[in-house]
Design a protein around this motif. Sequence first.
Motif, PDB file in Angstrom:
ATOM      1  N   HIS A 415      -6.679 -12.795   2.694  1.00 27.72           N
ATOM      2  CA  HIS A 415      -7.887 -12.754   3.524  1.00 27.72           C
ATOM      3  C   HIS A 415      -7.666 -13.508   4.835  1.00 27.72           C
ATOM      4  CE1 HIS A 415     -12.557 -12.910   3.420  1.00 27.72           C
ATOM      5  NE2 HIS A 415     -12.082 -12.297   4.469  1.00 27.72           N
ATOM      6  N   GLY A 416      -7.054 -14.679   4.691  1.00 28.19           N
ATOM      7  CA  GLY A 416      -6.756 -15.482   5.873  1.00 28.19           C
ATOM      8  C   GLY A 416      -5.833 -14.746   6.826  1.00 28.19           C
ATOM      9  N   ALA A 417      -4.867 -14.018   6.264  1.00 27.52           N
ATOM     10  CA  ALA A 417      -3.929 -13.286   7.110  1.00 27.52           C
ATOM     11  C   ALA A 417      -4.655 -12.223   7.923  1.00 27.52           C
ATOM     12  CB  ALA A 417      -2.857 -12.645   6.240  1.00 27.52           C
ATOM     13  N   PHE A 418      -5.643 -11.582   7.308  1.00 30.59           N
ATOM     14  CA  PHE A 418      -6.401 -10.586   8.069  1.00 30.59           C
ATOM     15  C   PHE A 418      -7.224 -11.231   9.174  1.00 30.59           C
ATOM     16  CE2 PHE A 418      -5.395  -7.438   4.864  1.00 30.59           C
ATOM     17  CZ  PHE A 418      -5.204  -6.348   5.683  1.00 30.59           C
ATOM     18  N   LYS A 419      -7.759 -12.407   8.880  1.00 27.24           N
ATOM     19  CA  LYS A 419      -8.499 -13.146   9.908  1.00 27.24           C
ATOM     20  C   LYS A 419      -7.567 -13.471  11.067  1.00 27.24           C
ATOM     21  CE  LYS A 419     -12.520 -15.504   8.267  1.00 27.24           C
ATOM     22  NZ  LYS A 419     -12.752 -15.417   6.839  1.00 27.24           N
ATOM     23  N   MET A 420      -6.359 -13.902  10.717  1.00 23.66           N
ATOM     24  CA  MET A 420      -5.392 -14.273  11.741  1.00 23.66           C
ATOM     25  C   MET A 420      -5.044 -13.054  12.591  1.00 23.66           C
ATOM     26  SD  MET A 420      -1.802 -14.162  12.195  1.00 23.66           S
ATOM     27  CE  MET A 420      -0.986 -14.069  10.611  1.00 23.66           C
ATOM     28  N   LEU A 421      -4.827 -11.911  11.939  1.00 23.89           N
ATOM     29  CA  LEU A 421      -4.483 -10.703  12.687  1.00 23.89           C
ATOM     30  C   LEU A 421      -5.643 -10.260  13.563  1.00 23.89           C
ATOM     31  CD1 LEU A 421      -2.535  -8.495  10.129  1.00 23.89           C
ATOM     32  CD2 LEU A 421      -1.655  -9.714  12.094  1.00 23.89           C
ATOM     33  N   ARG A 422      -6.839 -10.437  13.042  1.00 24.32           N
ATOM     34  CA  ARG A 422      -8.031 -10.074  13.801  1.00 24.32           C
ATOM     35  C   ARG A 422      -8.085 -10.846  15.112  1.00 24.32           C
ATOM     36  NH1 ARG A 422     -14.015 -10.397  10.993  1.00 24.32           N
ATOM     37  NH2 ARG A 422     -15.244  -9.864  12.816  1.00 24.32           N
ATOM     38  N   GLN A 423      -7.732 -12.126  15.034  1.00 24.03           N
ATOM     39  CA  GLN A 423      -7.709 -12.946  16.243  1.00 24.03           C
ATOM     40  C   GLN A 423      -6.558 -12.539  17.156  1.00 24.03           C
ATOM     41  OE1 GLN A 423      -9.833 -15.360  17.201  1.00 24.03           O
ATOM     42  NE2 GLN A 423     -11.096 -14.848  15.434  1.00 24.03           N
ATOM     43  N   LEU A 424      -5.432 -12.230  16.531  1.00 22.58           N
ATOM     44  CA  LEU A 424      -4.233 -11.915  17.306  1.00 22.58           C
ATOM     45  C   LEU A 424      -4.422 -10.637  18.115  1.00 22.58           C
ATOM     46  CD1 LEU A 424      -1.224 -12.604  17.825  1.00 22.58           C
ATOM     47  CD2 LEU A 424      -0.664 -11.165  15.886  1.00 22.58           C
TER      48      LEU A 424
END
Lengths: 720, 570
Positions: A415-424
Amino acid sequence: MLSSMAAAGSVKAALQVAEVLEAIVSCCVGPEGRQVLCTKPTGEVLLSRNGGRLLEALHLQHPIARVIVDCVSSHLKKTGDGAKTFIIFLCHLLRGLHAITDREKDPLMCENIQTHGRHWKNCCQWKFISQALVTFQTQILDGIMDQYLSRHFLSIFSSAKERTLCRSSLELLLEAYFCGRVGRNNHKFISQLMCDYFFKCMTCKSGIDVFELVDDYFVELNVGVTGLPVSDSRVIAGLVLQKDFSVYCPADGDIRMVIVTETIQPLFSTSGSEFILNSEAQFQTSQFWIMEKTKAIMKHLRSQNVKLLLSSVKQPDLVIYYAGVNGISVVECLSSEEVSLIRRIIDLSPFVPPQAFSQCEISNTALVKFCKPLILRSKRYVHLGLIGTCTFIPHCVVLCGPVQGLIEQHEDALHGAFKMLRQLFKDLDLNYVTQTSDQNGTSSLFIYKNSGESYQAPDTGKGSIQMPYQDTVVENKDELEKTQTYLKVHSNLVISDVELETYIPYSTPTDTFQTDETLKCLSLERNRLTDDYEPLLKNNSTAYSTRGNNRIDISYENLQVTDITGKGSMLPVSCKLQNMGTSQSYLSSSMPAGCVLPVGGNFEILLHYYLLNYAKKCHQSEETMVSMIIANALLGIPRALYKSKTGKYSFPHIYIRTVHALQTNQPLVSSQTGLESVTGKYQLLTSVLQCLTKILTIDLVITVKRHPQKVHNQDSEDEL
Amino acid sequence: MSRLEAKKPSLCKSEPLTTERVRTTLSVLKRIVTSCYGPSGRLKQLHNGFGGYVCTTSQSSALLSHLLVTHPILKILTTSVQNHVSSFSDCGLFTAILCCNLIENVQRLGLTPTTVIRLNKHLLSLCISYLKSETCGCRIPVDFSSTQTLLCLVRSILTSKPACMLTRKETEHVSALILRAFLLTIPENAEGHIILGKSLIVPLKDQRVIDSTVLPGILIEMSEVQLMRLLPIKKSAALKVALFCTTLSGDISDTGEGTVVVSYGVSLENAVLDQLLNLGRQLVSDHVDLVLCQKVIHPSLKQFLNMHRVTAIDRIGVTLMEPLTKMTGTQPIGSLGSISPNSYGSVKDVCTAKFGSKHFFHLIPNEATICSLLLCSRNDTTWDELKLTCQTALHVLQLTLKEPWALLGGGCTETHLAAYIRHKTHNDPESILKDDECTQTELQLIAEAFCSALESVVGSLEHDGGEILTDMKYGHLWSVQADSPCVANWQDLLSQCGCGLYNSQEELSWSFLRSTHHPFVPQTCLPHEAVGSASNLTLDCLTAKLSGLQVAVETANLILDLSYVIEDKN
């Protein structure tokens, strides 16, 4: 009742708290980090390397600790990463600040600070520092990011324009991310799983909306199965609902489905109405009518090829029975999140049983590829092959693990990885202030700083004569020459070619490097100047560097200075043409989406390096001080990452190598192969600075010994 | 308004594994599980001081579900074993013992967790790929055309549960029953996708184990009086069945959120009863022979149906609904009127049966994929254990159907695997290490810890003071009784290896399992004739053991990786 803390003591107290937290998080930071076991009050166990989870699990009581934890969790909510780094960085910042207060035994004090020591001594107040921090964060940091750091950025996209992403670079990014989030023996597997999931869900047109969807509905998009080895985790096509069919009728071919949000069977009376029974016959007729109506609706659904009924409520036995008779599978009691996810994927509005019954076509149906039970470890689930109408191709992750705690960790990390990608995948706006007054020739380019100073003497001497002052940006030597010719052309310039040329060789090694590098870096970055700049640019342009491709643009600033300014008054750029007396200007620029840097503290060391350079040029003591503290604190992060390494891979070696590469203008070599998001790092930095400001502005902590009370919302009063 | 309470701060402990308390609790748990392992394992009696029933067991599922574990690290271990058992039924103790051994052995070495975890993972994948490979010397194919291997598999499971208290004869009988029950659940003419039926275990306590039996179809228990009241059905053709899932008691169903006003003198009960009798008429006119209802049937309706020679049975309960639906091919009816003719199902015949003191109504299916296993035992405790064992065996057979291989049991797989890993790490360490940062010495250390963990699992098969040996050709396990005279002539003392595949007449050399020995190449690729000739092998389920191995190593890695324990004290 009241326990107070001295203003100066608050940093000491905060440092103590932060050091305790640092001790805990530093054991699980980086690729060598270990696991922490948390027990919940219910007796369940959770394994975690997620800094945010750990901090929450501690249930800290210390007021400053609670401020810190709040800041971390609000940062995490946004970015999904960086809780541990947050604590380490904050701790080092506080250490730096603390060191300044007892200056006698402070070895960290650098010459710059000593130079301005007297001034500092006078205004050594926390409030002052926190103001300086705010200024740094809002006005300086972005500039440094934009003008110096950006030249080192790599892009995760193989083609920047279409934002196409190749698997190998995503793998590098995710592997580095999961290194810090899941157990050592699983991070490769989990990052592969995430990669698979990512590419299976995306279409070529997919953009940031997919990340938003996955981020919002991540709980519904994964299934946890305990008792199986982690390696059994997989991605499966379609959507898995975590419940069983109430009725399952095998069907293939053209399967249509409907969603209902109320019972299909008509009831005697609806809310607020009254049904009067006058005779037994009436009751029987009503019962009969209800039955016939239900039967007819289900038959009608069948005639429309509807073979699946999803219901958010429990349906009566009668509906289930007639569904079964008509070969319609039924899934009941869907959660509102599941319903909204399905509706978002296939864009379907709920079916409402028609009041007046007609044989018209039902519009609210959707085609389903398949609909079958899925058995995972003897538990049955509903497996739907939805045909998405948006850019998201529905897929689910099945996460396996020996214990629930481990599955939760993996779920959390994904989930965190998707959040990170969303920001990226978002562009990051950078807004900063450049200053070009005589006092702070710190603006963008160091090369002309000296020449700027050389103006000063005549400038101040001549009093009110306006002096154009150039800050030029060039891409290479050729254009530098061009600049010089421009400089020559300007009649009112005091400075000559000779002076300029002589300056360059005389400068210190770092400065020369900056000359070339800064110029190049600025041209590398796409800087968007606001429209208001345009006329100014055309009128006063001294150097206008462009490259063949449109990716690279201008980065240019030209500010006119008069000797009477320097008070620090700030005015928007748009007014500048009218008000020639401004000394500061707002610049806005943006960091394109997908900016990454190699992992292993590269961001921190780079920023440290440029901040130190910046601080050297700084004339204001607070600014110097703050930059120095931040620059030194930044090194704490790579130091923690390389803590266990020895020899060539130890922190001092890495640091010296990187700095040497920067000074000699060589490409940076990273010992590790991962990538990390610059946006994430940048946001972390600002979050920590905000948190520090928050801590510094508190001068008194008041303990209230009363049970916490719910704060009543003003709006809720109105509703009542 | 909800009451908010201040949370108590949590307790945070660093390096949990190094504390004495954790070590002692881990070793206590290890002692408990190792002493239960194997056919000669010791039984555990679990009872609650506050009363309740006493459980005598040696099975991990019963043992761990009764144990109250408080330490979070032990909780991780026990829950992961329990989760494994609930998905594979078998190899729970193996998993628990191996995990404890690994933790203990590795801790002694004092290497960094990173190295340990990395190498453990390499060794695990080495094991898995070997056990799955064609050259594997410790697995045999399962032939479904003969019952021999399947019987061996079931028998091995039964003998490894001493708390069932079965004699040799009883073991044979129950193994045959379990196999029969399993075979009855396989549909006869299945194409492509097979959906297995179900074996229902019916308790029959106070009977001898030897009286246990398997019947096709479903047994519905009822009292003798009820059974007498049922009319004898005499019919040559199949019987028509209606199965109701809704209540037929005359309750008024949900009337909605609004209010229903009933005028004076209107009797809804009569109205509903009329409706029920109409339903009865429809059933009679549809020539239904048997009405089954999950819930209650109104007495008047019952009487009406009986009058028309329709057998009505109510209060079936929700557990029997699914097998009944499957067996009779009905659609459970949720309506009190207008029943679709497709909803009716059929059974071949019904009869009454008496087993021991219990009376049953027996539904005999046309095509059997549902069967009832009447399991008898003399007391409650052994019956519980026997039931659990039967379920395990049935599950193992299902798993074997999916993956038709079995591992050699009796500890031979473990010793063979250990020999294989020793040989591999000794002769070909580069292929295991590849691009890792670990050194060969570290690999040797961890491999030794891993192998001795595997070997001490089988070492705990011996509870009576005997010695365990391994041969230097096949790497199988051989055990010697405690009071054997001298060590001079092993060949005479030993008769058969643990799994029963080899006997001591071959020219073999033996060594003690615990002693250090030189790595040797265990013979891979089982000869086919060897497998065919042996009729009395001890076998283990491949799927369950593979998963158990993986879970044990993964859990051990997880526990070794812990640097802090944060205990929430709320």
